[in-house]
Scaffold this motif. Structure first.
Motif, PDB file in Angstrom:
ATOM      1  N   LYS B   7       0.829  -1.214   0.000  1.00 47.92           N
ATOM      2  CA  LYS B   7       0.000   0.000   0.000  1.00 47.92           C
ATOM      3  C   LYS B   7       0.857   1.257   0.000  1.00 47.92           C
ATOM      4  O   LYS B   7       0.941   1.963   1.001  1.00 47.92           O
ATOM      5  N   THR B  38     -11.459  12.449  -0.143  1.00 46.43           N
ATOM      6  CA  THR B  38     -11.090  11.533   0.934  1.00 46.43           C
ATOM      7  C   THR B  38     -11.834  10.204   0.793  1.00 46.43           C
ATOM      8  O   THR B  38     -11.266   9.135   1.033  1.00 46.43           O
ATOM      9  N   SER B  39     -13.107  10.278   0.370  1.00 45.21           N
ATOM     10  CA  SER B  39     -13.889   9.046   0.240  1.00 45.21           C
ATOM     11  C   SER B  39     -13.352   8.166  -0.881  1.00 45.21           C
ATOM     12  O   SER B  39     -13.197   6.955  -0.713  1.00 45.21           O
ATOM     13  N   LYS B  41     -10.387   8.163  -2.110  1.00 46.53           N
ATOM     14  CA  LYS B  41      -9.056   7.711  -1.718  1.00 46.53           C
ATOM     15  C   LYS B  41      -9.166   6.447  -0.864  1.00 46.53           C
ATOM     16  O   LYS B  41      -8.438   5.467  -1.080  1.00 46.53           O
ATOM     17  N   LYS B  42     -10.120   6.481   0.066  1.00 47.74           N
ATOM     18  CA  LYS B  42     -10.333   5.331   0.948  1.00 47.74           C
ATOM     19  C   LYS B  42     -10.744   4.102   0.134  1.00 47.74           C
ATOM     20  O   LYS B  42     -10.220   3.005   0.345  1.00 47.74           O
ATOM     21  N   GLU B  45      -7.870   2.674  -1.702  1.00 47.90           N
ATOM     22  CA  GLU B  45      -6.898   2.004  -0.836  1.00 47.90           C
ATOM     23  C   GLU B  45      -7.388   0.634  -0.399  1.00 47.90           C
ATOM     24  O   GLU B  45      -6.604  -0.271  -0.144  1.00 47.90           O
ATOM     25  N   GLU B  46      -8.726   0.518  -0.328  1.00 51.17           N
ATOM     26  CA  GLU B  46      -9.287  -0.724   0.187  1.00 51.17           C
ATOM     27  C   GLU B  46      -9.425  -1.820  -0.858  1.00 51.17           C
ATOM     28  O   GLU B  46      -9.336  -2.994  -0.555  1.00 51.17           O
TER      29      GLU B  46
END
Lengths: 277, 167
Positions: B7, B38-39, B41-42, B45-46
């Motif tokens: 990551k 931000t949403s 990006k999350k 990342e997930e």
């Protein structure tokens, strides 16, 4: 139409509304918005709306607009700082105290308050001075205060100011203009207790060689606004050479400066922004 | 599955993601623009999924937000240029358009856009009568006269003779 229903102005998410309301003037925030409808009143009670006595203007891009506002506009007469009472002072000393109590009550018991300006309406006109009562509220309830302007306060005791300094250790920007509190005792305590101080504003009378104490106390100062003060050439030279991190300096309206053009010319190579006549 | 040590910062490589609106249209967005949200990006990342479906943002709003994100992800633009772009972005927009931007911003969590739109809304409401706000934003007064009197009493300190605008 579910989509339509969901997205009326009075049905927006609470935090989205609170975010909008935090950008309004204190006047709109307290006089208008809560009366529009119940959901707006609910959002307007969110602590996020009451962190500041001025419209929250902290742009996330580039230079912080809060710094800009402090350095340039932290004068209640400017439009951005609309005073709900148009500069009038209340004859009743309790009114200003009640106003500040109201603000603190909405701002999570004061924990969310980050900036307080001494608008004229906070202090009283004649009668008993309420400056100490206001400062005591700040000291007791606003441990996270970052910006404090004494502008307009004249009657506070040293003890009350020191209480604020001892309790509000996160202070960053302090405005001493039009107040009698810019002295060595208070500055000394401020430099000991509040390690994050990065901006100071002062107008009016400045003792010759005042800069020495300021440089010793706040060597890492970044913003200095001494416009309309009695600063002299010698102090200006000490300031531009003494503060290594200074990035904003305002010396407009300083009529006792004589041969300052050369000093400013040399200093402007290092200090990002210098305002002068 | 992405393991923890893989990551790295997502912005490092010039990759793209596809974002689908609630109307079903798809938009190709550079990853550096998408992660300003931000949403998003999350989500990125997930999971490795390059297709993100936003079930509550329509075509028109999503296109505007993506234009905004792409401009702000452009390293070649100075902060001053971005600021004037922001001004332009919200000027002259209908209230309904701004409302959908507020909602989209709330979903996507884009700090700069959130600030810009909220500031614009605050400017629109500046110094306006309560009645003006209700009329222009089509909001029903849901207070009973008694309830309204009560909150005015609670906020009595704030009341005084003010000059307000009704146009």
């Amino acid at each position: 139409m579910e989509m339509h229903q969901k997205s009326q102005w009075d049905a927006l998410p609470n935090l989205a509304l609170a975010n909008i309301f935090s950008k309004t003037s204190i006047t709109d925030r307290s006089h208008s918005i809560p009366f529009v409808c119940k959901s707006w009143a609910h959002a307007a009670r969110h602590p996020h709306c009451w962190a500041s006595m001025v419209a929250e203007d902290h742009s996330p891009i580039g230079n912080s607009a809060a710094d800009h506002a402090f350095a340039i506009d932290s004068n209640p007469n400017r439009v951005d700082f609309v005073d709900p009472y148009d500069g009038r002072r209340s004859p009743c000393p309790h009114r200003g105290v009640a106003s500040l109590q109201g603000l603190i009550g909405r701002a999570d018991g004061g924990a969310a308050v980050t900036s307080v300006y001494f608008f004229p309406f906070l202090t009283s006109d004649g009668g008993i001075a309420n400056d100490d009562a206001i400062l005591s509220l700040i000291a007791k309830h606003c441990p996270n205060l970052k910006h404090l302007s004494f502008h307009g306060s004249h009657n506070a005791s040293h003890e009350a100011i020191l209480e604020v300094i001892h309790n509000c250790r996160k202070l960053e920007l302090v405005d001493f203009s039009d107040s009698p509190y810019f002295n060595s005792v208070i500055l000394g305590e401020l430099s000991c207790c509040c390690p994050n101080i990065r901006g100071i504003r002062r107008n009016g009378y400045l003792e010759p060689l005042f800069s020495n104490a300021l440089i010793t106390g706040f060597p890492r100062l970044r913003i200095l606004n001494i416009s309309n003060s009695t600063v002299v050439d010698k102090d200006l030279l000490a300031i531009v050479t003494g503060f290594k991190d200074l990035c904003y300096l305002d010396v407009t309206g300083c009529h006792q400066l004589m041969c300052y053009m050369h000093i400013i010319k040399v200093a402007s190579a290092r200090i990002g922004k210098i305002l002068y006549d | 599955m992405v393991t923890t040590d893989e990551k790295g910062p997502l912005t490092a490589k010039k990759k793209s993601v596809i974002i689908r609106s609630c109307d079903g249209d798809e938009f190709l967005v550079s990853e550096s623009a998408a992660v300003l949200s931000t949403s998003l990006k999350k989500i990125l990342e997930e999971k490795e999924d390059r297709l993100i479906h936003l079930s509550d943002i329509d075509n028109k709003t999503l296109a505007m937000v993506i234009a905004y994100l792409s401009t702000h992800a452009d390293d070649g633009l100075s902060d001053d240029l971005k600021r004037s772009f922001d001004q332009e972005f919200v000027s002259g927009k209908e209230f309904d358009v701004l409302k959908y931007l507020v909602l989209a911003t709330d979903t996507l969590q884009v700090t700069c856009l959130c600030y810009t739109v909220a500031k614009k809304m605050a400017d629109i409401m500046k110094n306006k009568l309560v009645e003006w706000v209700r009329r222009e934003f089509d909001i029903q007064n849901d207070y009973t006269p008694e309830a309204e009197a009560e909150i005015r009493r609670l906020d009595a300190w704030a009341w005084d003779d003010r000059q307000l605008e009704d146009d």
